[in-house]
Design a protein around this motif. Structure first.
Motif, PDB file in Angstrom:
ATOM      1  N   VAL A 140     -24.827 -56.541  19.800  1.00 60.80           N
ATOM      2  CA  VAL A 140     -25.466 -55.939  18.282  1.00 60.80           C
ATOM      3  C   VAL A 140     -26.167 -54.934  18.850  1.00 60.80           C
ATOM      4  CG1 VAL A 140     -26.744 -56.513  16.396  1.00 60.80           C
ATOM      5  CG2 VAL A 140     -24.873 -58.279  17.256  1.00 60.80           C
ATOM      6  N   PHE A 141     -27.323 -55.323  19.928  1.00 66.97           N
ATOM      7  CA  PHE A 141     -28.169 -54.201  20.293  1.00 66.97           C
ATOM      8  C   PHE A 141     -27.531 -52.909  20.810  1.00 66.97           C
ATOM      9  CE2 PHE A 141     -30.483 -52.153  23.800  1.00 66.97           C
ATOM     10  CZ  PHE A 141     -31.737 -51.796  23.120  1.00 66.97           C
ATOM     11  N   TRP A 142     -26.398 -52.972  21.636  1.00 69.04           N
ATOM     12  CA  TRP A 142     -25.569 -51.876  22.055  1.00 69.04           C
ATOM     13  C   TRP A 142     -25.002 -51.031  20.903  1.00 69.04           C
ATOM     14  CZ3 TRP A 142     -24.477 -48.033  24.450  1.00 69.04           C
ATOM     15  CH2 TRP A 142     -23.210 -47.324  24.641  1.00 69.04           C
ATOM     16  N   TRP A 143     -24.495 -51.989  19.883  1.00 68.53           N
ATOM     17  CA  TRP A 143     -23.686 -51.156  18.982  1.00 68.53           C
ATOM     18  C   TRP A 143     -24.771 -50.468  17.994  1.00 68.53           C
ATOM     19  CZ3 TRP A 143     -23.979 -52.030  13.463  1.00 68.53           C
ATOM     20  CH2 TRP A 143     -23.121 -51.524  12.732  1.00 68.53           C
ATOM     21  N   GLY A 144     -25.863 -51.089  17.701  1.00 71.26           N
ATOM     22  CA  GLY A 144     -26.644 -50.527  16.941  1.00 71.26           C
ATOM     23  C   GLY A 144     -27.585 -49.211  17.455  1.00 71.26           C
ATOM     24  N   SER A 145     -27.722 -49.291  18.732  1.00 73.18           N
ATOM     25  CA  SER A 145     -28.238 -48.062  19.620  1.00 73.18           C
ATOM     26  C   SER A 145     -27.451 -47.052  19.575  1.00 73.18           C
ATOM     27  CB  SER A 145     -28.736 -48.664  21.014  1.00 73.18           C
ATOM     28  OG  SER A 145     -29.692 -49.637  20.966  1.00 73.18           O
ATOM     29  N   LYS A 146     -26.076 -47.421  19.716  1.00 69.17           N
ATOM     30  CA  LYS A 146     -25.092 -46.146  19.804  1.00 69.17           C
ATOM     31  C   LYS A 146     -24.890 -45.695  18.469  1.00 69.17           C
ATOM     32  CE  LYS A 146     -20.213 -45.572  21.023  1.00 69.17           C
ATOM     33  NZ  LYS A 146     -18.887 -46.544  21.471  1.00 69.17           N
ATOM     34  N   SER A 147     -24.872 -46.347  17.371  1.00 67.03           N
ATOM     35  CA  SER A 147     -24.565 -45.744  16.276  1.00 67.03           C
ATOM     36  C   SER A 147     -25.793 -45.085  15.646  1.00 67.03           C
ATOM     37  CB  SER A 147     -24.874 -46.941  15.267  1.00 67.03           C
ATOM     38  OG  SER A 147     -23.552 -47.575  15.394  1.00 67.03           O
ATOM     39  N   ILE A 148     -27.301 -45.275  15.901  1.00 61.93           N
ATOM     40  CA  ILE A 148     -28.199 -44.713  15.849  1.00 61.93           C
ATOM     41  C   ILE A 148     -28.395 -43.502  16.591  1.00 61.93           C
ATOM     42  CG2 ILE A 148     -30.835 -44.631  15.797  1.00 61.93           C
ATOM     43  CD1 ILE A 148     -30.911 -47.857  15.125  1.00 61.93           C
ATOM     44  N   LEU A 149     -27.876 -43.360  17.796  1.00 60.19           N
ATOM     45  CA  LEU A 149     -28.085 -42.306  18.783  1.00 60.19           C
ATOM     46  C   LEU A 149     -27.085 -41.310  18.335  1.00 60.19           C
ATOM     47  CD1 LEU A 149     -28.446 -43.879  22.277  1.00 60.19           C
ATOM     48  CD2 LEU A 149     -30.180 -42.734  20.904  1.00 60.19           C
ATOM     49  N   THR A 150     -25.861 -41.571  17.732  1.00 58.13           N
ATOM     50  CA  THR A 150     -24.773 -40.716  17.478  1.00 58.13           C
ATOM     51  C   THR A 150     -25.164 -39.988  15.976  1.00 58.13           C
ATOM     52  OG1 THR A 150     -23.209 -42.187  18.427  1.00 58.13           O
ATOM     53  CG2 THR A 150     -22.521 -40.541  16.492  1.00 58.13           C
ATOM     54  N   LEU A 151     -26.090 -40.696  15.197  1.00 57.98           N
ATOM     55  CA  LEU A 151     -26.666 -40.129  14.100  1.00 57.98           C
ATOM     56  C   LEU A 151     -27.575 -39.104  14.488  1.00 57.98           C
ATOM     57  CD1 LEU A 151     -26.781 -43.042  11.446  1.00 57.98           C
ATOM     58  CD2 LEU A 151     -25.093 -41.264  11.572  1.00 57.98           C
ATOM     59  N   LEU A 152     -28.403 -39.450  15.282  1.00 58.08           N
ATOM     60  CA  LEU A 152     -29.474 -38.470  15.753  1.00 58.08           C
ATOM     61  C   LEU A 152     -28.872 -37.214  16.282  1.00 58.08           C
ATOM     62  CD1 LEU A 152     -32.195 -41.199  16.957  1.00 58.08           C
ATOM     63  CD2 LEU A 152     -32.299 -39.661  15.022  1.00 58.08           C
TER      64      LEU A 152
END
Length: 308
Positions: A140-152
């Motif tokens: 979940v941490f990896w998926w959340g970090s990946k999604s946030i970084l993609t948005l940024l």
């Protein structure tokens, strides 16, 4: 004549008995048993040494410092690494088959190790699910970090298209770089698919997931040495499958370290890669050094090897 021919045919008939078949089978089985014993002894020796190494205080307390030093100073190797080496090609087999599915390989191997370890230690199913939940939380941490970084990245970056040669001649001839046409409605993924240039602030997701998986594997595998010591005191064998999956996990860990070193040496991107490593360190620090050390009443799954 009939009696003579019958006697002659009997004299040439091979004498086949069950005793001879048993002896032949035993002669064939003995080399196989010897080979299996040799392989099992090698597996026991190698896994014992690796478990002792990963369970040592040097690795458990200071591996994150070693990994941080590798991420910080690894790009300096680009001055000595040839740009024509095999791993300088971004389409290499290891990059295509493993780098994009790093978390999948890690979750399968580490989850299998936790499952076999819990079965060997005769832990209840509730405790097994609690230990397996650590892999899910890290996912979940990896998926959340990946999604946030993609948005940024999509919000801060810009897509550019190189001008054609006839368009470039209309500009200044003294410019060192080719002129670019701006595309503001493109995301990073669509921009790269269209063979255009993306420029913006980004965090290396490859370094992030590689560092996170290395830290996770060290935490989960470091308890195998204490499990072997406990099984030895109880005069129980941990079993070949558990040792084999442990060896596969160590091999995967070595592969992730090699890929991380190859990325840093062949494709240095400062400070994108260092930010990815720092985010992975913060995730490991918050989970294994923070939340997992709390009491069970806080809903934490506990540390590897705990029996609560």
């Amino acid at each position: 004549m009939d009696i003579k021919t019958e006697n002659a045919s009997r004299s040439f008939t091979p004498d086949i008995s069950l005793e001879k078949l048993h002896k032949m089978a035993a002669e064939l089985i003995l080399p196989g048993k010897f080979l299996l014993r040799l392989l099992n002894a090698t597996l026991v020796l190698v896994t014992d040494l690796l478990a002792r190494f990963l369970g040592s205080n040097l690795v458990r307390r200071h591996f994150h410092l070693m990994l941080s030093s590798l991420v910080l100073f690894g790009p300096l190797l680009s001055f000595w690494v040839s740009k024509y080496n095999v791993f300088a090609n971004s389409n290499h087999y290891l990059y295509r088959k493993f780098l994009k599915s790093t978390w999948g390989w890690t979750s399968i191997f580490s989850g299998s190790f936790i499952l076999l370890l819990s079965t060997s230690a005769h832990r209840p199913p509730s405790l097994l699910l609690s230990h397996l939940s650590r892999i899910g939380i890290a996912g979940v941490f990896w998926w959340g970090s990946k999604s946030i970084l993609t948005l940024l990245e999509n919000a801060s970056g810009t897509c550019y298209e190189p001008l054609k040669p006839d368009q470039a001649t209309l500009g200044t001839a003294s410019s060192e770089q080719p002129l670019l046409l701006l595309h503001e409605d493109q995301t990073k993924a669509s921009c790269l698919r269209a063979n255009m240039i993306w420029r913006g602030y980004e965090v290396s997701q490859d370094v992030l997931i590689l560092c996170l998986c290395c830290l996770l594997l060290v935490e989960e595998l470091s308890v195998f040495g204490s499990h072997l010591a406990k099984a030895k005191s109880l005069q129980r064998s941990p079993g070949g499958p558990l040792r084999f999956i442990f060896l596969l996990c160590v091999t995967l860990f070595a592969l992730w370290l090699f890929l991380l070193l190859s990325l840093l040496a062949n494709f240095p991107q400062f400070p994108s890669q260092q930010l990815g490593g720092a985010l992975a360190y913060l995730g490991w620090r918050g989970l294994y050094q923070g939340w997992y050390r709390l009491k069970p009443g806080w809903g934490c799954p506990g540390l590897p090897g705990e029996e609560h």
